[in-house]
Design a protein around this motif. Sequence first.
Motif, short mmCIF file in Angstrom:
data_model
loop_
_atom_site.label_atom_id
_atom_site.label_comp_id
_atom_site.label_asym_id
_atom_site.label_seq_id
_atom_site.Cartn_x
_atom_site.Cartn_y
_atom_site.Cartn_z
N LEU A 56 0.84 -1.20 0.00
CA LEU A 56 0.00 0.00 0.00
C LEU A 56 0.87 1.25 0.00
O LEU A 56 0.61 2.21 -0.74
N ARG A 57 1.92 1.25 0.83
CA ARG A 57 2.81 2.41 0.91
C ARG A 57 3.61 2.59 -0.38
O ARG A 57 3.81 3.73 -0.84
N ILE A 58 4.06 1.49 -0.97
CA ILE A 58 4.93 1.58 -2.16
C ILE A 58 4.15 1.93 -3.42
O ILE A 58 4.52 2.82 -4.19
N ASP A 59 3.01 1.22 -3.64
CA ASP A 59 2.28 1.37 -4.91
C ASP A 59 1.15 2.40 -4.85
O ASP A 59 0.72 2.89 -5.88
N ASN A 60 0.66 2.69 -3.64
CA ASN A 60 -0.44 3.64 -3.45
C ASN A 60 -1.61 3.38 -4.41
O ASN A 60 -2.07 4.28 -5.13
N PRO A 61 -2.15 2.14 -4.42
CA PRO A 61 -3.24 1.82 -5.36
C PRO A 61 -4.60 2.26 -4.82
O PRO A 61 -4.80 2.42 -3.62
N ARG A 62 -5.56 2.42 -5.74
CA ARG A 62 -6.95 2.66 -5.34
C ARG A 62 -7.63 1.34 -5.01
O ARG A 62 -8.53 1.30 -4.19
N LEU A 63 -7.26 0.27 -5.71
CA LEU A 63 -7.77 -1.09 -5.50
C LEU A 63 -9.29 -1.15 -5.69
O LEU A 63 -10.04 -1.40 -4.75
N LEU A 64 -9.72 -0.95 -6.93
CA LEU A 64 -11.14 -0.87 -7.25
C LEU A 64 -11.52 -1.88 -8.33
O LEU A 64 -10.67 -2.42 -9.03
N VAL A 65 -12.82 -2.11 -8.47
CA VAL A 65 -13.35 -2.75 -9.67
C VAL A 65 -13.52 -1.64 -10.70
O VAL A 65 -14.28 -0.69 -10.49
N ASN A 66 -12.81 -1.75 -11.82
CA ASN A 66 -12.75 -0.64 -12.76
C ASN A 66 -13.90 -0.63 -13.77
O ASN A 66 -14.29 0.42 -14.26
N SER A 67 -14.45 -1.80 -14.07
CA SER A 67 -15.50 -1.91 -15.09
C SER A 67 -16.84 -1.39 -14.57
O SER A 67 -17.34 -1.85 -13.54
N ASP A 68 -17.43 -0.45 -15.31
CA ASP A 68 -18.77 0.05 -14.96
C ASP A 68 -19.79 -1.08 -14.99
O ASP A 68 -20.68 -1.15 -14.13
N GLU A 69 -19.68 -1.95 -15.99
CA GLU A 69 -20.64 -3.04 -16.14
C GLU A 69 -20.55 -4.02 -14.97
O GLU A 69 -21.57 -4.49 -14.46
N ARG A 70 -19.36 -4.30 -14.52
CA ARG A 70 -19.19 -5.24 -13.41
C ARG A 70 -19.69 -4.64 -12.10
O ARG A 70 -20.29 -5.33 -11.28
#
Length: 228
Positions: A56-70
Amino acid sequence: MMAERPFVLLSVATSIDGYIDDTSQQRLLLSNADDFDRVDQVRAESDAILIGGNTLRIDNPRLLVNSDERRAARIAAGKPEYPLKVTVTASGDLDRDLKFWHFGDKKVVYTTDAGALKLCDTLDGLADVVSTGDTVDFGLMLEDLAARGVERLMVEGGGQIHTQFLSLGLADEIHLAVAPLLVGEAGAPRFVHPAEFPGGSTHRMKLLDARTVGDVVLLRYAPKEVSV
């Protein structure tokens, strides 16, 4: 009655020589576009997604489901738009400004008694903070997640987290995407760290599936089952 622990799926992409990144400042992209989309599908099918505090500290991701359809399909199925986001930190050294806390839906962080003292103030209003005692107890963490309604947990690393789940015998499935790259750097991070794993070096996991995703090979293993 205590709820059953969630089904735990470890998801990782590695180079042919077993590295999950190189030593440069930029994140090494091991997957291709089709494989990133596959990972997004697995996220959408999960009740919670876990990432370690160091990653989390190194990559700083949002960690989301990106697809609107999904995301829409999740809502139609009566689920939250986004899976629960989970992180683990023994030290409690996580900054409030990390993207993880400000995107998606609910978040929870599992930590130690000492870490909780820091995080309860740092993350006030952003996440639930749960201490499992003097150390981070992965068994207690899974039990707490089950009590929150999590039936399927996707673990996206990093190496220390994957090592813990595997060495404790808590992983039910591994999705291993092997990219056609060689890293070869002694200081680069690997999929797992040295540890004592259940069954030792002669334990052969059951291969559930093997297929190509563009130039990446996806291997699915059941670590608790034995190859026959």
